[in-house]
Design an enzyme around this catalytic site. Structure first.
Site, mmCIF file in Angstrom:
data_model
loop_
_atom_site.group_PDB
_atom_site.id
_atom_site.type_symbol
_atom_site.label_atom_id
_atom_site.label_comp_id
_atom_site.label_asym_id
_atom_site.label_seq_id
_atom_site.Cartn_x
_atom_site.Cartn_y
_atom_site.Cartn_z
ATOM 1 N N ASP A 125 -1.289 -5.662 -14.194
ATOM 2 C CA ASP A 125 -2.220 -5.346 -15.275
ATOM 3 C C ASP A 125 -1.637 -5.704 -16.638
ATOM 4 O O ASP A 125 -2.347 -6.201 -17.503
ATOM 5 C CB ASP A 125 -2.598 -3.863 -15.235
ATOM 6 C CG ASP A 125 -3.689 -3.617 -14.213
ATOM 7 O OD1 ASP A 125 -4.685 -4.360 -14.238
ATOM 8 O OD2 ASP A 125 -3.541 -2.717 -13.377
ATOM 9 N N CYS A 155 6.709 -2.223 -10.566
ATOM 10 C CA CYS A 155 6.044 -2.239 -9.267
ATOM 11 C C CYS A 155 4.941 -3.291 -9.205
ATOM 12 O O CYS A 155 4.214 -3.378 -8.227
ATOM 13 C CB CYS A 155 5.486 -0.855 -8.931
ATOM 14 S SG CYS A 155 4.355 -0.238 -10.179
ATOM 15 N N HIS A 203 -6.403 -7.538 -5.379
ATOM 16 C CA HIS A 203 -5.906 -6.645 -4.347
ATOM 17 C C HIS A 203 -5.989 -7.270 -2.960
ATOM 18 O O HIS A 203 -5.236 -6.922 -2.064
ATOM 19 C CB HIS A 203 -6.597 -5.286 -4.433
ATOM 20 C CG HIS A 203 -6.076 -4.525 -5.595
ATOM 21 N ND1 HIS A 203 -6.629 -4.645 -6.849
ATOM 22 C CD2 HIS A 203 -4.997 -3.735 -5.733
ATOM 23 C CE1 HIS A 203 -5.925 -3.913 -7.687
ATOM 24 N NE2 HIS A 203 -4.932 -3.349 -7.040
ATOM 25 N N GLU A 210 1.407 -0.442 -18.192
ATOM 26 C CA GLU A 210 0.598 -1.618 -17.826
ATOM 27 C C GLU A 210 -0.445 -1.954 -18.887
ATOM 28 O O GLU A 210 -1.283 -2.826 -18.695
ATOM 29 C CB GLU A 210 -0.046 -1.421 -16.455
ATOM 30 C CG GLU A 210 -0.776 -0.114 -16.263
ATOM 31 C CD GLU A 210 -1.277 0.092 -14.830
ATOM 32 O OE1 GLU A 210 -1.292 -0.856 -14.037
ATOM 33 O OE2 GLU A 210 -1.687 1.232 -14.524
HETATM 34 C C1 PEP Z 1 0.093 -3.312 -11.628
HETATM 35 O O1 PEP Z 1 -0.884 -3.307 -12.376
HETATM 36 O O2 PEP Z 1 1.050 -4.097 -11.757
HETATM 37 C C2 PEP Z 1 0.175 -2.369 -10.502
HETATM 38 C C3 PEP Z 1 1.270 -2.256 -9.784
HETATM 39 O O3 PEP Z 1 -0.931 -1.670 -10.208
HETATM 40 P P1 PEP Z 1 -2.211 -2.268 -9.450
HETATM 41 O O4 PEP Z 1 -1.830 -3.646 -8.996
HETATM 42 O O5 PEP Z 1 -2.519 -1.335 -8.343
HETATM 43 O O6 PEP Z 1 -3.235 -2.271 -10.537
HETATM 44 MG MG MG Z 2 -2.262 -1.669 -12.321
#
Ligand code: PEP
Ligand code: MG
Length: 835
Positions: free
Chosen positions: A714, A761, A454, A690
């Site tokens: 994920d 996403c 993140h 995911e």
């Molecule tokens: C993902 O896992 O691709 C996602 C968009 O969620 P995050 O990155 O917040 O886990």
């Molecule tokens: Mg995710």
């Protein structure tokens, strides 16, 4: 620059066989403090896997990559066996060069060695000389290296590709051998160019002579009938890391298309990491620390201060002993060794005496200690010898350990200087990164982390160039040192030359121009040349970003990571606070759709006040929707706030981490109960795809929701079983792996049958190659970091969907992500297909 001293050269030895010769070289390396004794076994192990005979009577034994922890410092020893030792290579080995390599400083020595290889007479002279200085002169570059007599193929009109030498150790013997093996499979003439020198890709010696360090750019040119196939195979081999355990920099997740091909070669010291957020900046570095240690300068009671210092030193030493013991049991001698080394640094009578002398002059224990260790660390850091300079960081570390016991410790956001800096850190937590002021941070470079962490995601959303997983050596750089952070190339360049700065500035201008052109077209829809539309939305994590998403040309918000409203505080936001935040966003969207994802806490997003038990495998534990079920109170409050805000505009609600139909059923039931309580209209419900089980059950899940959004970050980690934060594996966890693409294909197929749409996403949606492939696989909405919106739209406007579909089908049959990327580059070269 690594230099060989007289104590590292041993002449006139004999050994019955190569095992004994390696042991002799290994013991000499132990005696010089280069390695721990355990490394010798690894050297023998390496020899069993592949011989290290170079040619002309020279062998270069070294350990396996897994044993790098047993290397204390980078260096070489030279052991001469005038009678020769049979190395299985035809001629006997007379010069055995034992290599201990922590980083890539030894490459220059290898490069000079290859100069000798080209000249058998010179090799024979060194193999029997009685004068160690003759060997030192060659290895230290004082004597001119003999010219290489072999012919070097330099195709004139061939096709070229740009690659970078494998990180972090460069084009040393093993990767060079891997390259030769690939090159020899083709009839084409293949040349490798680096820094003005050209090598024959089919000759190991020639490649080693390039002396290319990790992350440095190489141009590979091939000519001949199978040149194209050769270049494709070579690109794939580089993509896979050329047999190195850590692959070359993988493209960043959620990346913004790279405007600058990695063709910058730098004069400064290049520290290679993984590209995590694009852009390039120049400025002083600054180490990020989460705590501030404050000490008063003066203290009236020297006796008490002497005692305090002694106690602190004793306590720190005991700490280090305990740590050493604990690590020894848990992780073995190699990992524990650093604490032993730190104990030695502490046990320095001169340093302690100096600190006591300052106390006698009225200073406090903390002030005195800090003055002494900082002064020494500063002197060490100035030394030209990189190994000694590297000790400066250790000394600062151990000094700080003592200082913590003498100072007032305040947990703070590290005070940044009043001028913009490139921030260096071990790793940053999402909450650290979220607090950063982009105006003061020119770039981020972390020793650890991965491209889908993140931290990286936030750096991209703040549009700050970032490089992650650059290794601990970045923390050796002292505050204020000049550097270039090349987020596109995935490198930090310390002490850049004027030329480096000039080229970085040029690259920045080029990026600026391209971005400006894309920005002007940002409100145009992404319609491919054959008339197919893909929606491009934005990922946000803060209410204020909704406006920015629209201003960047976003056609909606495809993912609002609501958990960020829960970070950096002591209590969760209540319903009113959340309602206000969601309503602000919905209003800012001005009629465009917004997908609010319910809480995705857990994994790497830890919220201390929830007091969730620590987990052995947090990514496989109670995270996302699972946590919402454990804390239904939080879930219901959030749903109330979301549903109340939905009255103001097109809100869609999305559940994260759904793994089974039963979870979806439960989440929907709770949502429906809350909706009835509020008596508001239904909203569209969707799920993140995911988790592999969700893909396999996608047909059933699709009947229950209005949309899917694929979370490639994920999904990639779970499909490939590679932790997205793992320092070694994360770079390989590329969402364009065919295994992940096949999951996407299956998901889209299930969705089509049920008549629902699929978005994406995760980071791959914003990657230039990813945007094309996901669209080609039938994903109709891409939600990407805000700064990537205009470039993804531009990218899609430049291609035909029919081509994207064809390429996507072929990608499903590729062997790995590198092959997929090579394929996309080849098919979309005309559409700015550099990715
Ligand atoms: C993902 O896992 O691709 C996602 C968009 O969620 P995050 O990155 O917040 O886990
Ligand atoms: Mg995710």
């Amino acid at each position: 620059m690594l230099q060989v001293s007289e104590s590292q050269v041993h002449l006139g030895l004999s050994a019955p066989d190569k095992t004994e010769a390696i042991r002799i070289a290994g013991r000499a390396m132990v005696d010089c403090g280069l390695i721990d004794p355990g490394y010798i076994d690894s050297m023998l192990g390496r020899e069993a896997v592949s011989g290290t005979y170079l040619g002309s009577g020279i062998a270069i034994p070294h350990g396996l990559p897994e044993a790098r922890d047993l290397v204390r410092r980078t260096g070489v020893v030279v052991v001469q066996f005038p009678q020769g030792v049979d190395w299985g290579g035809g001629e006997p080995a007379r010069l055995v060069v034992g290599i201990a390599a922590k980083s890539d400083e030894h490459i220059a020595v290898l490069q000079r060695l290859t100069g000798v290889l080209g000249d058998p007479t010179e090799a024979a002279r060194l193999g029997t000389t009685r004068d160690p200085r003759a060997i030192m002169a060659v290895l230290n570059g004082e004597a001119p290296a003999a010219p290489v007599s072999e012919p070097v193929a330099v195709p004139i009109d061939g096709d070229s590709i740009a690659v970078t030498a494998p990180s972090p150790h460069g084009l040393h013997a093993r990767p060079a051998t891997a390259l030769v093996e690939v090159a020899k499979r083709f009839r084409a003439e293949i040349a490798v160019r680096h820094d003005g020198t050209t090598a024959n890709a089919k000759s190991l010696i020639s490649l080693l002579r390039l002396g290319a360090s990790g992350g440095q750019p190489l141009t590979i040119t091939a000519s001949g009938e199978d040149a194209g196939a050769a270049l494709q195979a070579i690109r794939a081999a580089f993509g896979a890391g050329l047999d190195e355990p850590v692959t070359a920099a993988a493209p960043a997740e959620e990346a913004i298309p790279r405007a600058v091909p990695a063709d910058l070669d730098y004069d400064g010291r290049v520290i290679a990491g993984i590209s995590a957020s694009p852009g390039i900046s120049t400025g002083p570095v600054w180490k990020f620390q989460r705590e501030e240690l404050t000490v008063a300068e003066a203290a009236p009671d020297p006796e008490a201060q002497h005692r305090r210092l002694d106690q602190a030193l004793a306590a720190a030493a005991a700490d280090l002993r305990n740590l050493h013991e604990a690590f020894w049991k848990k992780a073995g001698a190699a990992k524990a060794a650093i604490f032993k080394a730190h104990q030695e640094l502490l046990d320095d009578p001169e340093m302690v005496a100096e600190a006591h002398a300052l106390i006698d002059r009225g200073k406090s224990a903390g002030w005195a200690w800090r003055a002494v260790y900082e002064e020494r660390a500063g002197t060490l850091a100035q030394l030209a010898d990189p190994l000694l300079a590297g000790r400066a960081a250790d000394l600062s570390d151990v000094g700080r350990r003592v200082l913590r016991l003498l100072a007032v410790v305040t947990e703070t956001m590290a005070a940044l200087p009043d001028h913009p800096v490139i921030l260096l850190a071990e790793d940053l937590e999402p909450s650290d990164t979220a607090k950063l002021d982009p105006a003061k941070v020119l770039g981020l470079c972390t020793a650890g982390g991965g491209a889908t962490s993140h931290t990286a995601i936030i750096a991209r959303s703040l549009d700050i160039p970032a490089v992650v997983a650059a290794g601990p050596s970045v923390l050796d750089l002292e505050n204020g040192r000049a550097a270039i952070l090349d987020g596109d190339g995935g490198v930090l360049v310390a002490d850049p030359s004027e030329r480096d700065r000039g080229r970085a500035a040029e690259a920045r201008i080029k990026v600026g121009e391209r971005r400006e052109a894309e920005r002007l077209d940002r409100y145009k829809p992404a319609i491919t040349t054959d008339g197919r539309r893909v929606e491009v939305a934005a990922n946000i994590s803060d209410p204020a970003e909704a406006v920015q998403a629209v201003e960047a040309g976003g056609e909606g918000v495809g993912l609002m990571r609501t958990e960020f409203l829960f970070l950096q505080r002591d209590l969760p936001p209540d319903e009113e606070e959340q309602f206000a935040a969601y309503r602000t966003m919905v209003r800012a969207m001005n009629g465009l759709p917004i997908i609010l994802r319910t809480l995705d806490i857990g994994g790497d997003k830890n919220v201390p006040y929830l007091r969730m038990p620590a987990e052995g495998n947090p990514f496989l534990g109670v995270r996302g929707i699972r946590l919402c079920f454990e804390r239904e109170d939080l879930f219901r409050t959030q749903l109330r706030a979301m549903l109340r805000a939905s009255v103001e505009g097109p809100v869609r609600i999305m559940y994260p981490m759904i793994a089974t139909p039963a979870e979806l059923e439960r989440a929907k039931a709770i949502t429906e109960a809350v909706r009835r309580e509020l008596d508001v209209p239904r909203v569209e419900l969707g799920i993140m795809i995911e988790v592999p089980s969700a893909v396999m059950m996608a047909d059933r899940l699709a009947r229950e929701v209005s949309f899917f959004s694929i979370g490639t970050n994920d999904l990639t980690q779970y499909v490939l079983a590679m932790d997205r934060l793992h320092p070694v594996l994360a770079p390989q966890a590329d969402g364009l792996h065919p295994a992940v693409l096949r999951m996407v294909e299956r998901t889209v197929d299930a969705a089509r049958r049920a008549g629902i749409w699929v978005g994406a996403c995760g980071g791959v949606a914003g990657d230039p190659a990813g945007a094309v492939l996901l669209s080609g696989l039938g994903v109709t909405e891409l939600s990407v970091a805000i700064p990537a919106v205009p470039s993804v739209k531009a990218r899609l406007r430049a291609i035909a969907m029919a081509d994207a579909e064809r390429t996507a089908r072929e990608a499903l049959d590729c062997a790995d992500a590198a092959e997929v990327r090579a394929l996309v580059r080849q098919r979309f070269a005309d559409a700015g297909g550099v990715s």
